[in-house]
Design an enzyme around this catalytic site. Structure first.
Site, PDB file in Angstrom:
ATOM      1  CG  HIS A  27       1.405  -2.578  -3.957  1.00  0.00           C
ATOM      2  ND1 HIS A  27       2.748  -2.352  -4.100  1.00  0.00           N
ATOM      3  CD2 HIS A  27       1.018  -1.820  -2.886  1.00  0.00           C
ATOM      4  CE1 HIS A  27       3.167  -1.502  -3.178  1.00  0.00           C
ATOM      5  NE2 HIS A  27       2.145  -1.164  -2.424  1.00  0.00           N
ATOM      6  CE  LYS A  51       6.887   9.725   1.884  1.00  0.00           C
ATOM      7  NZ  LYS A  51       6.033   8.553   2.017  1.00  0.00           N
ATOM      8  NE  ARG A 100       1.966  -3.511   4.294  1.00  0.00           N
ATOM      9  CZ  ARG A 100       2.701  -2.542   3.793  1.00  0.00           C
ATOM     10  NH1 ARG A 100       3.742  -2.828   3.077  1.00  0.00           N
ATOM     11  NH2 ARG A 100       2.405  -1.288   4.008  1.00  0.00           N
ATOM     12  CB  SER A 138       7.614  -0.181  -1.987  1.00  0.00           C
ATOM     13  OG  SER A 138       6.360  -0.454  -2.532  1.00  0.00           O
TER      14      SER A 138
HETATM   15  P1  ADP Z   1       4.272   0.619   0.817  1.00  0.00           P
HETATM   16  O1  ADP Z   1       3.604   0.708   2.175  1.00  0.00           O
HETATM   17  O2  ADP Z   1       4.745  -0.753   0.467  1.00  0.00           O
HETATM   18  O3  ADP Z   1       5.260   1.694   0.520  1.00  0.00           O
HETATM   19  P2  ADP Z   1       2.192   2.007  -0.635  1.00  0.00           P
HETATM   20  O4  ADP Z   1       2.290   3.280   0.075  1.00  0.00           O
HETATM   21  O5  ADP Z   1       2.364   2.062  -2.104  1.00  0.00           O
HETATM   22  O6  ADP Z   1       3.147   0.839  -0.201  1.00  0.00           O
HETATM   23  O7  ADP Z   1       0.849   1.296  -0.231  1.00  0.00           O
HETATM   24  C1  ADP Z   1      -0.376   1.387  -0.899  1.00  0.00           C
HETATM   25  C2  ADP Z   1      -1.379   0.477  -0.258  1.00  0.00           C
HETATM   26  O8  ADP Z   1      -0.994  -0.877  -0.470  1.00  0.00           O
HETATM   27  C3  ADP Z   1      -1.502   0.630   1.266  1.00  0.00           C
HETATM   28  O9  ADP Z   1      -2.866   0.472   1.610  1.00  0.00           O
HETATM   29  C4  ADP Z   1      -0.725  -0.526   1.814  1.00  0.00           C
HETATM   30  O10 ADP Z   1      -1.173  -0.951   3.082  1.00  0.00           O
HETATM   31  C5  ADP Z   1      -0.994  -1.575   0.756  1.00  0.00           C
HETATM   32  N1  ADP Z   1       0.040  -2.589   0.717  1.00  0.00           N
HETATM   33  C6  ADP Z   1       1.360  -2.400   0.570  1.00  0.00           C
HETATM   34  N2  ADP Z   1       2.012  -3.583   0.605  1.00  0.00           N
HETATM   35  C7  ADP Z   1       1.070  -4.540   0.774  1.00  0.00           C
HETATM   36  C8  ADP Z   1       1.098  -5.973   0.926  1.00  0.00           C
HETATM   37  N3  ADP Z   1       2.253  -6.636   0.908  1.00  0.00           N
HETATM   38  N4  ADP Z   1      -0.069  -6.621   1.093  1.00  0.00           N
HETATM   39  C9  ADP Z   1      -1.223  -5.932   1.137  1.00  0.00           C
HETATM   40  N5  ADP Z   1      -1.330  -4.595   1.024  1.00  0.00           N
HETATM   41  C10 ADP Z   1      -0.204  -3.906   0.853  1.00  0.00           C
END
Ligand code: ADP
Length: 171
Positions: A27, A51, A100, A138
């Site tokens: 992130h 959630k 990803r 996460s």
């Molecule tokens: P997660 O999918 O890890 O629970 P979030 O819902 O908080 O995370 O994701 C928020 C944004 O960050 C989404 O667009 C997701 O694709 C992106 N994201 C999450 N992890 C990564 C990563 N390792 N590299 C690039 N983008 C990421």
């Protein structure tokens, strides 16, 4: 960097939305890259009443604030409800998301099309993850930490401390 082009862009304020439960270095990388492209970036932290996150909304916001302290044009704000409503409220017209694996694509594609339908004036932009973070999520962090696996180098230091405190009761 060509500042002329950036000043003329109609995209002045971008949102990086997510649950961030907790924020990972994947992130942070996307937020850092967005902060180099746009004058202002707001990290929008989703509070989803359906959630049960590991970290409260307050903790998630605080951990992100610590992780982006080095980025002066980045702020952090919690939101509930539709992302496009939050975007309109704070006057942002660009959503920046990280991608990803192919598995991210389908759901992100759906969300981007829905957001476009609801708010045609708001654009969605995707950035490819860095190779070293392509496997990082996460949920993977929580699972690793819960079973004693190392998460060093995958999350900001403050997150590492906070998650160890949650699972082992130590700082
Ligand atoms: P997660 O999918 O890890 O629970 P979030 O819902 O908080 O995370 O994701 C928020 C944004 O960050 C989404 O667009 C997701 O694709 C992106 N994201 C999450 N992890 C990564 C990563 N390792 N590299 C690039 N983008 C990421």
């Amino acid at each position: 960097m060509n500042e002329g082009i950036i000043m003329e862009s109609k995209y002045v304020k971008a949102i990086c939305p997510g649950s961030f439960d907790p924020i990972t270095n994947g992130h942070v990388d996307i937020i850092e890259r967005a902060s180099q492209l746009f004058p202002e970036v707001v990290v929008g932290v989703l509070q989803n009443p359906h959630k049960k996150p590991l970290f409260s909304i307050e903790d998630r916001v605080d951990l992100i604030k610590l992780a982006v302290l080095h980025l002066p044009n980045v702020s952090v704000c919690a939101f509930e409800g539709l992302l496009v409503d939050f975007a309109r409220k704070i006057n942002a017209n660009l959503i920046v998301k990280g991608l990803r694996a192919i598995s991210d694509f389908e759901i992100e594609f759906q969300m981007a099309l829905n957001n476009k339908r609801l708010s045609p004036e708001i654009e969605t932009m995707f950035m490819m993850t860095r190779n070293e973070y392509s496997f990082l999520s996460s949920s993977m962090i929580k699972e690793l930490a819960q079973f004693g696996g190392s998460i060093q180098g995958l999350v900001p230091t403050e997150v590492e401390k906070a998650i160890h405190k949650k699972f082992c009761g130590m700082s």
